[in-house]
Motif scaffolding. Structure first.
Motif, PDB file in Angstrom:
ATOM      1  N   ALA A  61     -33.294  86.094   4.108  1.00 38.38           N
ATOM      2  CA  ALA A  61     -33.934  85.392   5.213  1.00 38.38           C
ATOM      3  C   ALA A  61     -34.256  86.304   6.383  1.00 38.38           C
ATOM      4  O   ALA A  61     -35.142  86.010   7.172  1.00 38.38           O
ATOM      5  N   SER A  62     -33.547  87.415   6.502  1.00 36.27           N
ATOM      6  CA  SER A  62     -33.776  88.317   7.629  1.00 36.27           C
ATOM      7  C   SER A  62     -33.447  89.741   7.229  1.00 36.27           C
ATOM      8  O   SER A  62     -32.484  89.993   6.504  1.00 36.27           O
ATOM      9  N   LEU A  63     -34.261  90.680   7.708  1.00 39.92           N
ATOM     10  CA  LEU A  63     -33.986  92.092   7.452  1.00 39.92           C
ATOM     11  C   LEU A  63     -32.795  92.585   8.259  1.00 39.92           C
ATOM     12  O   LEU A  63     -32.205  93.614   7.953  1.00 39.92           O
ATOM     13  N   VAL A  64     -32.454  91.862   9.322  1.00 35.77           N
ATOM     14  CA  VAL A  64     -31.331  92.260  10.151  1.00 35.77           C
ATOM     15  C   VAL A  64     -30.041  92.189   9.329  1.00 35.77           C
ATOM     16  O   VAL A  64     -29.718  91.171   8.747  1.00 35.77           O
ATOM     17  N   GLY A  65     -29.317  93.267   9.293  1.00 35.02           N
ATOM     18  CA  GLY A  65     -28.065  93.287   8.544  1.00 35.02           C
ATOM     19  C   GLY A  65     -28.175  93.891   7.164  1.00 35.02           C
ATOM     20  O   GLY A  65     -27.170  94.121   6.507  1.00 35.02           O
ATOM     21  N   VAL A  66     -29.408  94.192   6.696  1.00 35.41           N
ATOM     22  CA  VAL A  66     -29.552  94.769   5.360  1.00 35.41           C
ATOM     23  C   VAL A  66     -28.882  96.128   5.277  1.00 35.41           C
ATOM     24  O   VAL A  66     -28.407  96.552   4.235  1.00 35.41           O
ATOM     25  N   GLN A  67     -28.806  96.824   6.423  1.00 36.06           N
ATOM     26  CA  GLN A  67     -28.151  98.131   6.424  1.00 36.06           C
ATOM     27  C   GLN A  67     -26.632  98.017   6.320  1.00 36.06           C
ATOM     28  O   GLN A  67     -25.947  98.980   6.039  1.00 36.06           O
ATOM     29  N   ASP A  68     -26.117  96.809   6.573  1.00 37.68           N
ATOM     30  CA  ASP A  68     -24.670  96.611   6.506  1.00 37.68           C
ATOM     31  C   ASP A  68     -24.262  96.311   5.070  1.00 37.68           C
ATOM     32  O   ASP A  68     -23.933  95.181   4.710  1.00 37.68           O
ATOM     33  N   THR A  69     -24.325  97.318   4.230  1.00 42.39           N
ATOM     34  CA  THR A  69     -23.994  97.140   2.824  1.00 42.39           C
ATOM     35  C   THR A  69     -22.886  98.097   2.415  1.00 42.39           C
ATOM     36  O   THR A  69     -22.676  99.142   3.042  1.00 42.39           O
ATOM     37  N   ASN A  70     -22.180  97.743   1.366  1.00 40.01           N
ATOM     38  CA  ASN A  70     -21.167  98.608   0.777  1.00 40.01           C
ATOM     39  C   ASN A  70     -21.597  98.999  -0.628  1.00 40.01           C
ATOM     40  O   ASN A  70     -22.145  98.165  -1.369  1.00 40.01           O
ATOM     41  N   THR A  71     -21.342 100.237  -1.011  1.00 39.49           N
ATOM     42  CA  THR A  71     -21.580 100.648  -2.392  1.00 39.49           C
ATOM     43  C   THR A  71     -20.458 100.097  -3.262  1.00 39.49           C
ATOM     44  O   THR A  71     -19.280 100.264  -2.942  1.00 39.49           O
ATOM     45  N   ILE A  72     -20.826  99.430  -4.347  1.00 40.81           N
ATOM     46  CA  ILE A  72     -19.837  98.793  -5.211  1.00 40.81           C
ATOM     47  C   ILE A  72     -20.131  99.135  -6.669  1.00 40.81           C
ATOM     48  O   ILE A  72     -21.203  99.655  -6.996  1.00 40.81           O
ATOM     49  N   THR A  73     -19.182  98.816  -7.535  1.00 40.81           N
ATOM     50  CA  THR A  73     -19.358  98.989  -8.975  1.00 40.81           C
ATOM     51  C   THR A  73     -19.222  97.647  -9.663  1.00 40.81           C
ATOM     52  O   THR A  73     -18.239  96.925  -9.445  1.00 40.81           O
ATOM     53  N   LEU A  74     -20.210  97.294 -10.468  1.00 43.84           N
ATOM     54  CA  LEU A  74     -20.207  96.026 -11.184  1.00 43.84           C
ATOM     55  C   LEU A  74     -19.548  96.171 -12.542  1.00 43.84           C
ATOM     56  O   LEU A  74     -19.743  97.171 -13.246  1.00 43.84           O
ATOM     57  N   ASP A  75     -18.777  95.167 -12.932  1.00 46.30           N
ATOM     58  CA  ASP A  75     -18.228  95.075 -14.280  1.00 46.30           C
ATOM     59  C   ASP A  75     -19.249  94.319 -15.124  1.00 46.30           C
ATOM     60  O   ASP A  75     -19.307  93.097 -15.105  1.00 46.30           O
ATOM     61  N   LEU A  76     -20.079  95.055 -15.867  1.00 46.46           N
ATOM     62  CA  LEU A  76     -21.194  94.437 -16.584  1.00 46.46           C
ATOM     63  C   LEU A  76     -20.749  93.451 -17.654  1.00 46.46           C
ATOM     64  O   LEU A  76     -21.522  92.577 -18.056  1.00 46.46           O
ATOM     65  N   SER A  77     -19.502  93.561 -18.114  1.00 45.73           N
ATOM     66  CA  SER A  77     -19.020  92.646 -19.149  1.00 45.73           C
ATOM     67  C   SER A  77     -18.863  91.223 -18.612  1.00 45.73           C
ATOM     68  O   SER A  77     -18.769  90.274 -19.390  1.00 45.73           O
ATOM     69  N   LYS A  78     -18.853  91.063 -17.304  1.00 46.39           N
ATOM     70  CA  LYS A  78     -18.673  89.747 -16.694  1.00 46.39           C
ATOM     71  C   LYS A  78     -19.997  89.013 -16.463  1.00 46.39           C
ATOM     72  O   LYS A  78     -19.990  87.839 -16.090  1.00 46.39           O
ATOM     73  N   PHE A  79     -21.113  89.706 -16.672  1.00 52.03           N
ATOM     74  CA  PHE A  79     -22.417  89.114 -16.407  1.00 52.03           C
ATOM     75  C   PHE A  79     -23.051  88.623 -17.707  1.00 52.03           C
ATOM     76  O   PHE A  79     -22.792  89.167 -18.782  1.00 52.03           O
ATOM     77  N   VAL A  80     -23.899  87.605 -17.600  1.00 49.51           N
ATOM     78  CA  VAL A  80     -24.462  86.935 -18.776  1.00 49.51           C
ATOM     79  C   VAL A  80     -25.961  87.195 -18.862  1.00 49.51           C
ATOM     80  O   VAL A  80     -26.698  86.995 -17.885  1.00 49.51           O
ATOM     81  N   ALA A  81     -26.404  87.631 -20.043  1.00 52.82           N
ATOM     82  CA  ALA A  81     -27.835  87.863 -20.273  1.00 52.82           C
ATOM     83  C   ALA A  81     -28.614  86.575 -20.088  1.00 52.82           C
ATOM     84  O   ALA A  81     -28.185  85.506 -20.510  1.00 52.82           O
ATOM     85  N   GLY A  82     -29.752  86.664 -19.431  1.00 49.99           N
ATOM     86  CA  GLY A  82     -30.582  85.504 -19.196  1.00 49.99           C
ATOM     87  C   GLY A  82     -30.233  84.781 -17.913  1.00 49.99           C
ATOM     88  O   GLY A  82     -31.113  84.266 -17.228  1.00 49.99           O
ATOM     89  N   THR A  83     -28.942  84.758 -17.572  1.00 45.23           N
ATOM     90  CA  THR A  83     -28.496  84.134 -16.331  1.00 45.23           C
ATOM     91  C   THR A  83     -28.492  85.135 -15.184  1.00 45.23           C
ATOM     92  O   THR A  83     -29.052  84.889 -14.120  1.00 45.23           O
ATOM     93  N   HIS A  84     -27.844  86.269 -15.428  1.00 48.45           N
ATOM     94  CA  HIS A  84     -27.714  87.280 -14.377  1.00 48.45           C
ATOM     95  C   HIS A  84     -28.674  88.456 -14.526  1.00 48.45           C
ATOM     96  O   HIS A  84     -28.988  89.107 -13.526  1.00 48.45           O
ATOM     97  N   TYR A  85     -29.094  88.736 -15.734  1.00 53.92           N
ATOM     98  CA  TYR A  85     -30.001  89.866 -15.921  1.00 53.92           C
ATOM     99  C   TYR A  85     -30.997  89.598 -17.039  1.00 53.92           C
ATOM    100  O   TYR A  85     -30.785  88.757 -17.912  1.00 53.92           O
ATOM    101  N   THR A  86     -32.110  90.305 -16.964  1.00 56.05           N
ATOM    102  CA  THR A  86     -33.175  90.200 -17.956  1.00 56.05           C
ATOM    103  C   THR A  86     -33.002  91.305 -18.981  1.00 56.05           C
ATOM    104  O   THR A  86     -32.901  92.485 -18.631  1.00 56.05           O
ATOM    105  N   VAL A  87     -32.954  90.938 -20.243  1.00 54.60           N
ATOM    106  CA  VAL A  87     -32.725  91.905 -21.309  1.00 54.60           C
ATOM    107  C   VAL A  87     -34.020  92.609 -21.675  1.00 54.60           C
ATOM    108  O   VAL A  87     -35.084  91.985 -21.785  1.00 54.60           O
ATOM    109  N   SER A  88     -33.936  93.918 -21.866  1.00 53.82           N
ATOM    110  CA  SER A  88     -35.097  94.694 -22.264  1.00 53.82           C
ATOM    111  C   SER A  88     -35.588  94.262 -23.639  1.00 53.82           C
ATOM    112  O   SER A  88     -34.804  93.940 -24.531  1.00 53.82           O
ATOM    113  N   ALA A  89     -36.901  94.243 -23.816  1.00 57.02           N
ATOM    114  CA  ALA A  89     -37.471  93.928 -25.123  1.00 57.02           C
ATOM    115  C   ALA A  89     -37.152  95.023 -26.119  1.00 57.02           C
ATOM    116  O   ALA A  89     -37.094  94.785 -27.325  1.00 57.02           O
ATOM    117  N   ASN A  90     -36.937  96.223 -25.624  1.00 59.97           N
ATOM    118  CA  ASN A  90     -36.573  97.363 -26.468  1.00 59.97           C
ATOM    119  C   ASN A  90     -35.270  97.937 -25.944  1.00 59.97           C
ATOM    120  O   ASN A  90     -35.257  98.691 -24.976  1.00 59.97           O
TER     121      ASN A  90
END
Length: 250
Positions: free
Chosen positions: A21-50
């Motif tokens: 909703a606002s660009l204000v605060g976008v710089q206030d981010t933390n670098t994080i690491t995602l556990d990809l095993s917890k995410f679901v294809a189609g719901t959280h990410y788009t699977v490559s055709a290849n």
């Protein structure tokens, strides 16, 4: 193959982050690491055709995130449990219809042998249920029960249990319809730390299909359009927020 992928940042707000909703605060981010095993294809990410092509599997921006206590990695925010109710037709009817009533609103007749999709359509025709407020599974009647999962404006809510009328069912032996709450809404959906909201994934991330982790950036201070998030989130149901997190909803 290295599990860790470089963070891929997209500058286009409209294409990648319509929920912001606002660009204000976008710089206030933390670098994080995602556990990809917890995410679901189609719901959280788009699977490559290849799947052999690197960088074509894309994690959606704006996903609400929690932090797994045991690993320190980030996973989808679990929030509160959405209510699930089950509609069961008994007595082996051979014709007719039944109705469901939710919070004072009653559906048109639902066929005795309705599919899950037909039950969904009947409920979404009510004035107090919008498209996307319910998801259905199971069926068809009368042999198999239909499950109704409440989402949208009712996501994470302890909603009123529906009632049913089997007056217009015909055939069989004493046909009836029963509604039961199989999962009550409103309770914490997890206990591993992801029930606490830490923020939102700032931008889309491309990662290798075989990877287990990916780097990203966490938005923990800013304003968002809740209705534009890729994962349904009702701000009113966010009861646990990590210290320091300041998110305002529109």
């Amino acid at each position: 193959m290295n599990d860790f992928q470089p963070y891929s940042y997209t500058d286009s707000v409209t294409a990648d982050r319509p929920w912001l909703a606002s660009l204000v605060g976008v710089q206030d981010t933390n670098t994080i690491t995602l556990d990809l095993s917890k995410f679901v294809a189609g719901t959280h990410y788009t699977v490559s055709a290849n799947p052999l092509l690197q960088g074509r599997t894309v994690m959606k921006s704006g996903i609400p995130l929690g932090r797994v206590t045991a690993s320190g990695l980030y996973a989808p925010y679990a929030g509160t449990t959405s209510e699930v109710q089950t509609v069961t037709v008994t007595g082996t009817p051979t014709g007719g219809t039944y109705t469901l009533t939710f919070s004072g609103q009653t559906t048109a007749g639902i066929p005795y042998n309705a599919t899950a999709a037909q039950v969904k359509s009947a409920l979404e025709a009510l004035s107090n249920i919008n498209p996307g407020d319910v998801a259905t599974g199971g069926g068809p009647h009368p042999g198999t029960a239909v499950t109704v999962t409440f989402g949208g404006q009712y996501s994470g809510d302890n909603v009123a249990q529906m009632t049913a009328s089997a007056t217009n069912l015909t055939g069989g032996t004493s046909p009836a319809v029963a509604v039961a709450t199989t999962t009550g809404g409103g309770a914490a959906a997890a206990s591993d730390g992801t029930e606490v909201l830490h923020g939102f994934l700032v931008s889309e991330i491309s990662f290798n299909p075989g990877s287990t982790k990916a780097a990203g950036a966490l938005l923990w201070h800013g304003e968002i359009f809740a209705a534009q998030l890729p994962i349904p989130l009702d701000p009113a149901n966010v009861t646990a927020v990590a210290p320091g997190v300041s998110i305002h909803y529109r």
